[in-house]
Write an enzyme that holds these catalytic residues in place. Sequence first.
Site, PDB file in Angstrom:
ATOM      1  CG  ASP A  24      -1.815  -1.187   1.292  1.00  0.00           C
ATOM      2  OD1 ASP A  24      -1.916  -1.888   0.268  1.00  0.00           O
ATOM      3  OD2 ASP A  24      -2.436  -1.410   2.339  1.00  0.00           O
ATOM      4  CD  GLU A  62      -2.475  -4.155  -7.015  1.00  0.00           C
ATOM      5  OE1 GLU A  62      -2.261  -3.166  -7.716  1.00  0.00           O
ATOM      6  OE2 GLU A  62      -3.613  -4.448  -6.604  1.00  0.00           O
TER       7      GLU A  62
END
Length: 301
Positions: free
Chosen positions: A187, A267
């Site tokens: 994150d 991702e």
Amino acid sequence: MSDDLAPHEKLLPYTRSIRGPDFLDVGCGFGGLTIALAEAFPTKVALGLEIREQVTEYVGRKIVYLRHAHANGSEVSAEAERAALGEKPQEEEEAGEAKECQEEYNDGNGKGPEEKTMAEREQDVAQRKENEGSPLEKDEETELSSEQKTQQHHFHNAGVFRTNVMKTLNNYISDHSLEKMFFCFPDPNFKKKTWKRRIINDEYLKMYARALKIGGRLYTVTDVLDLHNWMYGFLSKSAQFKEVAGTREEIEKNDKCVRLIKTTTEEGSKVTRLGRFGHAMHWAVFERVDREGEAAAAATE
Ligand SMILES: C[S@@+](CC[C@H](N)C(=O)[O-])C[C@H]1O[C@@H](n2cnc3c(N)ncnc32)[C@H](O)[C@@H]1O
């Protein structure tokens, strides 16, 4: 859960291995890398750690599904696989940093990470081996016993566990037991007031250094240059880590994990497909150094 299980098995419900993990995929999300590591290193145990409960459960179901599908030798369609796994958790799930991750990092198209069928996964593995088999990969292949081959095909060397890594890691990972730790697309926590939540800083690095074997490796990858510079800054200043020597090309050629962190993470796939911050993936590989190494590094400061 049965009382007959060893404490380790109770702790890691999706792992049937009798030993602890060799590789840790920190913040594993939907588990693409954890599963790819289990395939690529059949004699090692890969464990994904994830804070979001529903995502952890989903990865668990996926691993169990892969074990059964491989054991039965079933060729399945993407639809059948989706049906077996049940509903995929929504990206908008609430959970502390994970929520922030969604707010700041969500591509907003409502599409989940790419799903692959068994046949596609096997094709990927075969292709990877054909294209880029490193000496390590070849050695592992030739040294596999039939028992290890069975383990490889049944995905019993993959597991997932729900936890907040920053708070609890050293409670259940033995000191100097891990060969590799992966921090893939963590994150970003863009806002300055949330930087303290970033998964790498001096304090957390000490915890990771304690879990890693001397000579073990820590990998980072992100498409957010600022976050890469943040992680690289802490790692390069740490007395317990040193950057792996060699050119980028040499490191990538000699360590197949560099390719895996870019190509098998959900991702990483999004960066390739969508490129929200551009298509570049900024990666680094650091090695855990020994006490003399720490002393030498400290002396030069
Ligand atoms: C941007 S996603 C990356 C997922 C995966 N590594 C990939 O590359 O596809 C970051 C993940 O880290 C998880 N996460 C954030 N903080 C965490 C923590 N303290 N402990 C465990 N997982 C965490 C989030 O829930 C989220 O799934």
